[in-house]
Scaffold this motif. Sequence first.
Motif, short mmCIF file in Angstrom:
data_model
loop_
_atom_site.label_atom_id
_atom_site.label_comp_id
_atom_site.label_asym_id
_atom_site.label_seq_id
_atom_site.Cartn_x
_atom_site.Cartn_y
_atom_site.Cartn_z
N ILE A 256 0.88 -1.16 0.00
CA ILE A 256 0.00 0.00 0.00
C ILE A 256 0.92 1.22 0.00
CG2 ILE A 256 -1.88 1.19 1.18
CD1 ILE A 256 -2.43 -1.46 2.66
N ASN A 257 0.74 2.15 -0.95
CA ASN A 257 1.71 3.21 -1.18
C ASN A 257 1.07 4.59 -1.20
OD1 ASN A 257 4.23 1.48 -2.16
ND2 ASN A 257 2.41 0.64 -3.14
N TRP A 258 1.85 5.57 -0.70
CA TRP A 258 1.46 6.98 -0.78
C TRP A 258 2.72 7.82 -0.94
CZ3 TRP A 258 2.64 11.43 1.90
CH2 TRP A 258 1.82 12.55 1.67
N ASN A 259 2.71 8.77 -1.89
CA ASN A 259 3.82 9.69 -2.12
C ASN A 259 3.30 11.12 -2.09
OD1 ASN A 259 5.94 7.70 -2.94
ND2 ASN A 259 4.52 7.35 -4.63
N SER A 260 4.05 12.03 -1.48
CA SER A 260 3.69 13.45 -1.59
C SER A 260 4.14 14.01 -2.93
CB SER A 260 4.31 14.25 -0.44
OG SER A 260 5.72 14.30 -0.57
N HIS A 261 5.33 13.58 -3.40
CA HIS A 261 5.91 14.01 -4.67
C HIS A 261 6.68 12.84 -5.26
CE1 HIS A 261 5.34 17.72 -2.39
NE2 HIS A 261 5.39 18.42 -3.51
N ILE A 262 6.98 12.93 -6.56
CA ILE A 262 7.76 11.91 -7.25
C ILE A 262 9.04 12.54 -7.78
CG2 ILE A 262 7.82 10.29 -9.20
CD1 ILE A 262 4.78 10.07 -8.92
N GLN A 263 10.15 11.84 -7.63
CA GLN A 263 11.42 12.36 -8.11
C GLN A 263 11.44 12.41 -9.64
OE1 GLN A 263 14.82 10.19 -6.67
NE2 GLN A 263 16.25 11.22 -8.06
N ASP B 74 0.36 7.61 -7.61
CA ASP B 74 0.40 8.99 -8.06
C ASP B 74 0.49 9.90 -6.85
OD1 ASP B 74 0.27 8.56 -10.81
OD2 ASP B 74 -1.91 8.32 -10.75
N PRO B 75 1.03 11.12 -7.03
CA PRO B 75 1.19 12.02 -5.88
C PRO B 75 -0.11 12.23 -5.12
CG PRO B 75 2.36 12.88 -7.78
CD PRO B 75 1.57 11.71 -8.27
N ARG B 76 -0.02 12.08 -3.81
CA ARG B 76 -1.11 12.33 -2.86
C ARG B 76 -2.29 11.38 -3.08
NH1 ARG B 76 0.82 16.75 -0.38
NH2 ARG B 76 2.14 18.15 -1.59
N GLN B 77 -2.02 10.21 -3.60
CA GLN B 77 -3.05 9.19 -3.74
C GLN B 77 -2.56 7.89 -3.10
OE1 GLN B 77 -4.53 8.62 -7.69
NE2 GLN B 77 -4.72 10.81 -8.12
N LEU C 294 2.14 16.91 -17.38
CA LEU C 294 2.76 18.20 -17.17
C LEU C 294 3.51 18.24 -15.85
CD1 LEU C 294 0.02 20.65 -18.46
CD2 LEU C 294 1.96 19.68 -19.69
N ALA C 295 4.63 18.98 -15.87
CA ALA C 295 5.41 19.15 -14.64
C ALA C 295 4.80 20.27 -13.80
CB ALA C 295 6.86 19.49 -14.99
N ASP C 296 5.01 20.19 -12.50
CA ASP C 296 4.49 21.20 -11.59
C ASP C 296 5.29 22.49 -11.76
OD1 ASP C 296 3.34 22.55 -9.54
OD2 ASP C 296 3.68 21.02 -8.02
N THR C 297 4.62 23.62 -11.61
CA THR C 297 5.32 24.90 -11.69
C THR C 297 5.96 25.27 -10.36
OG1 THR C 297 3.25 26.04 -11.16
CG2 THR C 297 3.79 25.74 -13.50
N ASP C 298 5.74 24.50 -9.35
CA ASP C 298 6.32 24.78 -8.04
C ASP C 298 6.95 23.51 -7.47
OD1 ASP C 298 7.04 26.11 -5.74
OD2 ASP C 298 5.12 25.79 -4.75
N PRO C 299 7.96 22.98 -8.13
CA PRO C 299 8.61 21.76 -7.63
C PRO C 299 9.30 22.00 -6.29
CG PRO C 299 9.89 22.72 -9.39
CD PRO C 299 8.62 23.51 -9.33
N GLN C 300 9.54 20.91 -5.57
CA GLN C 300 10.09 20.99 -4.23
C GLN C 300 11.46 20.30 -4.16
OE1 GLN C 300 8.27 22.66 -1.72
NE2 GLN C 300 7.00 23.20 -3.51
N LYS C 301 12.16 20.59 -3.07
CA LYS C 301 13.44 19.94 -2.81
C LYS C 301 13.29 18.73 -1.89
CE LYS C 301 16.54 23.86 -3.52
NZ LYS C 301 17.64 24.68 -2.94
N SER C 302 12.06 18.40 -1.52
CA SER C 302 11.87 17.28 -0.60
C SER C 302 10.58 16.55 -0.93
CB SER C 302 11.85 17.75 0.85
OG SER C 302 10.75 18.61 1.07
N SER C 303 10.47 15.34 -0.43
CA SER C 303 9.25 14.55 -0.60
C SER C 303 9.10 13.61 0.58
CB SER C 303 9.27 13.77 -1.91
OG SER C 303 10.14 12.65 -1.80
N HIS C 304 7.88 13.09 0.74
CA HIS C 304 7.56 12.14 1.80
C HIS C 304 6.94 10.90 1.16
CE1 HIS C 304 8.07 15.36 4.85
NE2 HIS C 304 7.53 16.13 3.91
N GLN C 305 7.32 9.75 1.66
CA GLN C 305 6.76 8.49 1.18
C GLN C 305 6.31 7.65 2.38
OE1 GLN C 305 10.48 7.94 -1.75
NE2 GLN C 305 9.09 6.19 -1.80
N VAL C 306 5.16 7.00 2.23
CA VAL C 306 4.68 6.03 3.21
C VAL C 306 4.33 4.75 2.47
CG1 VAL C 306 2.94 5.49 4.95
CG2 VAL C 306 3.79 7.84 4.73
N GLN C 307 4.82 3.64 2.99
CA GLN C 307 4.53 2.35 2.35
C GLN C 307 4.28 1.30 3.42
OE1 GLN C 307 6.60 -0.86 -0.74
NE2 GLN C 307 7.24 1.27 -0.77
#
Length: 451
Positions: free
Chosen positions: A58-65, A79-82, A431-444
């Motif tokens: 079971i997976n959740w990502n805030s962002h993808i590299q 997918d992000p936030r799903q 499409l790529a996000d216009t506000d990319p981040q330097k960090s992400s969170h993953q839960v699995q």
Amino acid sequence: MQPMLKSAAPAAAMLVMATSNVMAQATAQERPVSLDQPRTVAQVLGQLEISGFAIGSINWNSHIQMVPEFAGGAQALSDPRQVNFRFDKFGIAFNKRFGPTLSVMAAVEVESHRDKHSHLRTNPATQCVGTPVPCESFGAEESTTESNLDKLAITWMPWGGSGVGFSFGRFDVPFGIERHDEVLLMTATKSEIYDFAKPQNYTGLQAFYQMGPLVDFNIWVANRWESHTTHEPFDDNNSSKSFGARIGFSPAVRDGLLNFGIGGWYGAERDDPANPANLGANGPKRSVIDLDATWSPSSRTAYVAEAVWGSEEEVSFRERGFPFAAPAQAGIKAKWFGGMLMAHHEMNRWLGLTARYGYLDDQDAWRTGVEQKLQSITLVGTVHLSALAGKAPLTVTYPRTQVRIHDVDMKIEYRYNRSSQPVFSDAPSPLADTDPQKSSHQVQVQFAVNF
């Protein structure tokens, strides 16, 4: 091998056990086997052993590299936030001994992987939202299910218990303790250096020597560097071969399992860019030096450290766009460095805790497509569901540790990723996000089953 030996012929049993231990270490036969009942020497030598495993998550990502396609891709199990439910992998292995000096192992695997990589968009009509310059955009890659000839080891030890042997087949590269199969990992995900900095498998010939309990040595010749990040096939892609070796030292076998290793890899992994007709015989060379150390003072605890230095000649790759814009590179010598620290402790019979720190300095953007310093902190709680059901752990252990593997585990993992560049996006494809981040969170939440 896992089964315990009980027989009226102790000398033969000791020979089989010594031979088995060397074969298991040198040929990477580290897949758990659930046949853990005591058996006779005759049964060990004649019986076909069948083992397998299954992985669900079971997976959740805030962002993808965001990884440009020339460098491979990043796992996008959701997918992000799903939240996404997955049946990730199924494998089965066959192992048979034809005598104390000859064994054969073969394994197949069915794996569902879902990777994302980015592409450069230069057409203003298809430009990313809010970016007037060329940008990186996720593709629309879907999950792919592959059937894979995972492992093969035809192992011959011509002088019996002397510790010298030869193998032909497809193997895990024996650097560090991380392996491709999740049942052999103390975490749900792998470190940066495993994914990007070093080879993961090879197909070819190897020789090994177990010099008593203190020193072990492997040397091999292979078709090519195989990576699950870039999904290369195991067939050779040029006329050159790659070479590797690892030597391990275990100076404190009485006070817990302590092992230090130094390994290396060298070979032409691409054709000569100046002379494509040369078919790689004199192509640019890729090299890696790997240092690893594992201390397992008891069957409950393990500490791991690993460092990797790599370089490759005559590297060329395309321009990168927003959000990590950089010009194209041609004919450079690319270098990278990375490392990993991990600690694991079994709190009781049903719960294990793991912490890992990972680091990768992709100095010339060749391994990840971005000149960046990539870091992660991973925390895992492993619930041994089979122990809660009353089942004792298997007699096999995680590679180079004394920590025993259980039949059914539930790994609950949180992972924090951080880069020196804004490489993490939560935009939907393409499409790529216009506000990319330097960090992400993953839960699995991962279920690892041995049978």
